[in-house]
Write a protein that holds these residues in place. Structure first.
Motif, PDB file in Angstrom:
ATOM      1  N   PHE A 262       2.720   8.465   4.689  1.00  0.00           N
ATOM      2  CA  PHE A 262       2.160   7.131   4.895  1.00  0.00           C
ATOM      3  C   PHE A 262       2.850   6.430   6.070  1.00  0.00           C
TER       4      PHE A 262
ATOM      5  N   ALA B 107       4.861  11.452  -0.173  1.00  0.00           N
ATOM      6  CA  ALA B 107       3.703  10.613   0.152  1.00  0.00           C
ATOM      7  C   ALA B 107       4.122   9.427   1.008  1.00  0.00           C
ATOM      8  N   ARG B 108       5.281   8.856   0.723  1.00  0.00           N
ATOM      9  CA  ARG B 108       5.787   7.728   1.508  1.00  0.00           C
ATOM     10  C   ARG B 108       6.038   8.157   2.955  1.00  0.00           C
TER      11      ARG B 108
ATOM     12  N   LEU C 149       0.789  -1.230   0.000  1.00  0.00           N
ATOM     13  CA  LEU C 149       0.000   0.000   0.000  1.00  0.00           C
ATOM     14  C   LEU C 149       0.824   1.285   0.000  1.00  0.00           C
ATOM     15  N   CYS C 150       2.089   1.188   0.309  1.00  0.00           N
ATOM     16  CA  CYS C 150       2.931   2.378   0.448  1.00  0.00           C
ATOM     17  C   CYS C 150       3.140   3.080  -0.898  1.00  0.00           C
ATOM     18  N   PRO C 151       2.898   4.387  -0.944  1.00  0.00           N
ATOM     19  CA  PRO C 151       3.120   5.135  -2.188  1.00  0.00           C
ATOM     20  C   PRO C 151       4.609   5.217  -2.540  1.00  0.00           C
ATOM     21  N   ASN C 152       4.892   5.474  -3.805  1.00  0.00           N
ATOM     22  CA  ASN C 152       6.274   5.537  -4.276  1.00  0.00           C
ATOM     23  C   ASN C 152       6.908   6.914  -4.129  1.00  0.00           C
ATOM     24  N   LEU C 153       6.124   7.963  -4.176  1.00  0.00           N
ATOM     25  CA  LEU C 153       6.677   9.315  -4.068  1.00  0.00           C
ATOM     26  C   LEU C 153       7.204   9.559  -2.658  1.00  0.00           C
ATOM     27  N   ASP C 154       8.377  10.191  -2.565  1.00  0.00           N
ATOM     28  CA  ASP C 154       9.034  10.384  -1.271  1.00  0.00           C
ATOM     29  C   ASP C 154       8.143  11.076  -0.242  1.00  0.00           C
TER      30      ASP C 154
END
Length: 129
Positions: free
Chosen positions: A93, A89-90, A82-87
């Motif tokens: 999260f 956003a990560r 579920l973790c987003p890839n953008l720094d």
């Protein structure tokens, strides 16, 4: 009891409590530096000064409780999925996940909540936020 004996007993008790809250997983616990790290088989908690204050002990208990709650309530495979890839956003999260697992412990165990608060206050003081 000498200060170092008292500290050693405190550290052993802290590690035992962390393992119990964490679900009984036998992680190797070490004390070094100022940050906490939770690995697959080990946990590093902040070092305790030789003449630790009550606040420093409470902060260390909070760090241990946070690590224990992470072990007990965090699911790495779900997190990866579920973790987003953008720094940015990560980071958000991961902060939300940390808050989630700590909220579970604070809600269910008042002493854990007090310890988490002490650790948070110590982080703010150390970083002068």
């Amino acid at each position: 009891m000498a200060s170092s004996d008292s500290n050693q007993q405190f550290l052993k008790s802290t590690a035992a409590a962390m393992r119990a809250i964490g679900g009984g997983v036998e992680h190797q616990v070490t004390y070094a530096g100022t940050d906490t790290h939770v690995g697959k088989a080990d946990v590093r908690l902040p070092a305790l000064p030789p003449r630790a204050t009550a606040q420093q002990r409470a902060s260390l208990r909070g760090a241990a409780d946070a690590a224990a709650l992470w072990l007990a309530h965090h699911d790495e495979s779900t997190h990866r999925k579920l973790c987003p890839n953008l720094d940015g956003a990560r980071a958000i999260f991961e902060s939300a996940e940390r808050a989630r697992v700590e909220a579970i412990g604070a809600r269910d165990l008042k002493g854990v909540g007090d310890n988490l608060e002490a650790a948070l206050n110590q982080r703010y003081e150390d970083r002068q936020i």
